[in-house]
Enzyme design. Sequence first.
Site, PDB file in Angstrom:
ATOM      1  N   ASP A  25      33.797  42.133  34.893  1.00  0.00           N
ATOM      2  CA  ASP A  25      34.542  41.091  35.597  1.00  0.00           C
ATOM      3  C   ASP A  25      35.509  40.394  34.646  1.00  0.00           C
ATOM      4  O   ASP A  25      35.214  40.218  33.466  1.00  0.00           O
ATOM      5  CB  ASP A  25      33.556  40.074  36.183  1.00  0.00           C
ATOM      6  CG  ASP A  25      34.214  39.119  37.158  1.00  0.00           C
ATOM      7  OD1 ASP A  25      35.297  39.450  37.688  1.00  0.00           O
ATOM      8  OD2 ASP A  25      33.645  38.039  37.408  1.00  0.00           O
ATOM      9  N   ASN A  27      39.177  41.042  34.639  1.00  0.00           N
ATOM     10  CA  ASN A  27      40.461  41.704  34.382  1.00  0.00           C
ATOM     11  C   ASN A  27      41.644  40.885  34.889  1.00  0.00           C
ATOM     12  O   ASN A  27      42.661  40.738  34.204  1.00  0.00           O
ATOM     13  CB  ASN A  27      40.494  43.079  35.049  1.00  0.00           C
ATOM     14  CG  ASN A  27      39.580  44.079  34.370  1.00  0.00           C
ATOM     15  OD1 ASN A  27      39.223  43.913  33.218  1.00  0.00           O
ATOM     16  ND2 ASN A  27      39.197  45.117  35.096  1.00  0.00           N
ATOM     17  N   GLY A  28      41.513  40.368  36.110  1.00  0.00           N
ATOM     18  CA  GLY A  28      42.608  39.615  36.715  1.00  0.00           C
ATOM     19  C   GLY A  28      42.927  38.342  35.956  1.00  0.00           C
ATOM     20  O   GLY A  28      44.097  38.018  35.706  1.00  0.00           O
ATOM     21  N   SER A  71      32.240  47.912  47.390  1.00  0.00           N
ATOM     22  CA  SER A  71      32.642  48.157  48.775  1.00  0.00           C
ATOM     23  C   SER A  71      33.418  46.972  49.333  1.00  0.00           C
ATOM     24  O   SER A  71      34.179  47.116  50.295  1.00  0.00           O
ATOM     25  CB  SER A  71      31.404  48.449  49.638  1.00  0.00           C
ATOM     26  OG  SER A  71      30.398  47.472  49.444  1.00  0.00           O
ATOM     27  N   ASN A  73      35.671  45.359  47.558  1.00  0.00           N
ATOM     28  CA  ASN A  73      36.988  45.320  46.913  1.00  0.00           C
ATOM     29  C   ASN A  73      38.111  45.833  47.799  1.00  0.00           C
ATOM     30  O   ASN A  73      39.299  45.619  47.497  1.00  0.00           O
ATOM     31  CB  ASN A  73      36.972  46.115  45.604  1.00  0.00           C
ATOM     32  CG  ASN A  73      36.271  45.399  44.471  1.00  0.00           C
ATOM     33  OD1 ASN A  73      35.834  46.027  43.507  1.00  0.00           O
ATOM     34  ND2 ASN A  73      36.132  44.079  44.570  1.00  0.00           N
ATOM     35  N   ARG A  76      40.783  43.336  48.903  1.00  0.00           N
ATOM     36  CA  ARG A  76      41.839  42.846  48.020  1.00  0.00           C
ATOM     37  C   ARG A  76      43.210  43.293  48.538  1.00  0.00           C
ATOM     38  O   ARG A  76      43.297  44.169  49.397  1.00  0.00           O
ATOM     39  CB  ARG A  76      41.607  43.365  46.601  1.00  0.00           C
ATOM     40  CG  ARG A  76      40.351  42.803  45.949  1.00  0.00           C
ATOM     41  CD  ARG A  76      40.234  43.208  44.504  1.00  0.00           C
ATOM     42  NE  ARG A  76      39.083  42.593  43.859  1.00  0.00           N
ATOM     43  CZ  ARG A  76      38.819  42.668  42.563  1.00  0.00           C
ATOM     44  NH1 ARG A  76      39.648  43.341  41.760  1.00  0.00           N
ATOM     45  NH2 ARG A  76      37.745  42.077  42.048  1.00  0.00           N
ATOM     46  N   ILE A 200      25.220  38.411  41.264  1.00  0.00           N
ATOM     47  CA  ILE A 200      24.972  39.852  41.243  1.00  0.00           C
ATOM     48  C   ILE A 200      26.086  40.632  41.932  1.00  0.00           C
ATOM     49  O   ILE A 200      26.337  41.793  41.605  1.00  0.00           O
ATOM     50  CB  ILE A 200      23.611  40.159  41.909  1.00  0.00           C
ATOM     51  CG1 ILE A 200      22.483  39.454  41.148  1.00  0.00           C
ATOM     52  CG2 ILE A 200      23.344  41.659  41.945  1.00  0.00           C
ATOM     53  CD1 ILE A 200      21.142  39.548  41.851  1.00  0.00           C
ATOM     54  N   GLU A 212      16.531  42.340  33.044  1.00  0.00           N
ATOM     55  CA  GLU A 212      16.931  41.114  32.372  1.00  0.00           C
ATOM     56  C   GLU A 212      18.441  40.953  32.554  1.00  0.00           C
ATOM     57  O   GLU A 212      19.169  41.943  32.675  1.00  0.00           O
ATOM     58  CB  GLU A 212      16.597  41.180  30.878  1.00  0.00           C
ATOM     59  CG  GLU A 212      15.117  41.311  30.571  1.00  0.00           C
ATOM     60  CD  GLU A 212      14.334  40.055  30.924  1.00  0.00           C
ATOM     61  OE1 GLU A 212      14.882  38.947  30.729  1.00  0.00           O
ATOM     62  OE2 GLU A 212      13.187  40.178  31.389  1.00  0.00           O
TER      63      GLU A 212
END
Length: 254
Positions: A25, A27-28, A71, A73, A76, A200, A212
């Site tokens: 997570d 990148n944007g 699924s 995404n 976007r 999650i 963990e």
Amino acid sequence: MILSSDHHQNDLSSLLPKHVAIIMDGNGRWAKKRGKLRAFGHRAGIKAVRSAVSFSAKHNIESLTLYAFSSENWNRPEQEVSSLMELFIFALDSEIKSLHKHNIRLSVIGDIGRFSERLQDRIHRSVKLTANNTGLQLNIAANYGGRWDIVQSVQKIAQQIKDNSLEQQDITEELVNNYMNLSQQPQVDLVIRTGGEHRISNFLLWQIAYAEFYFTDILWPDFDENVFEGAINAFAKRERRFGGTIPDDADVGS
């Protein structure tokens, strides 16, 4: 350096995770900080993927699962989704020979039937090329959702009941697990999420039951072997209980 000199070499296998899953997570946000489009951040993230794969292979982690495209995404902007699909093809074309050379076995989990025939062909060819490799198992979760995974498992079991090849009372947790993705691999020991979020996001809901978690504010394109090492060291210090307890006289704070 992973772990301290206090640990003997023969103890390392019990302290290190066999299966690591990563929610990639940020990148944007990484691109936005640089005044660039989100696609720029996605492209930059490929370098971080290389680092994660290299680290896993060097430290004998058996399985590495990367959450590449959920699924959800598809919701976007169309331009971003299109860019991600082209990037997926580019990554397969540019990286598969190196993966094969280093004895890495590639698997893609998810409902890939929604992808273009061009992308599906690249996936099938890449998976086939590395199918007999015996090193790191690299799983790419693409058009994947944890709920979808559970549903497809239940659907297969329901079909068996319909075909009279399975009795309802024979449905067990083990049977459900057998139809889940990654069922033939070690259970997920460690989930790493970059980007600072603590959730999650519908990733491997069944498979991470006793995993963990390690959260870092590092944005995915900045993820490197040092960050990975920090996660592994944190994992090695955890007291894993798998739903059980520890003795009352143990020297712990809980």
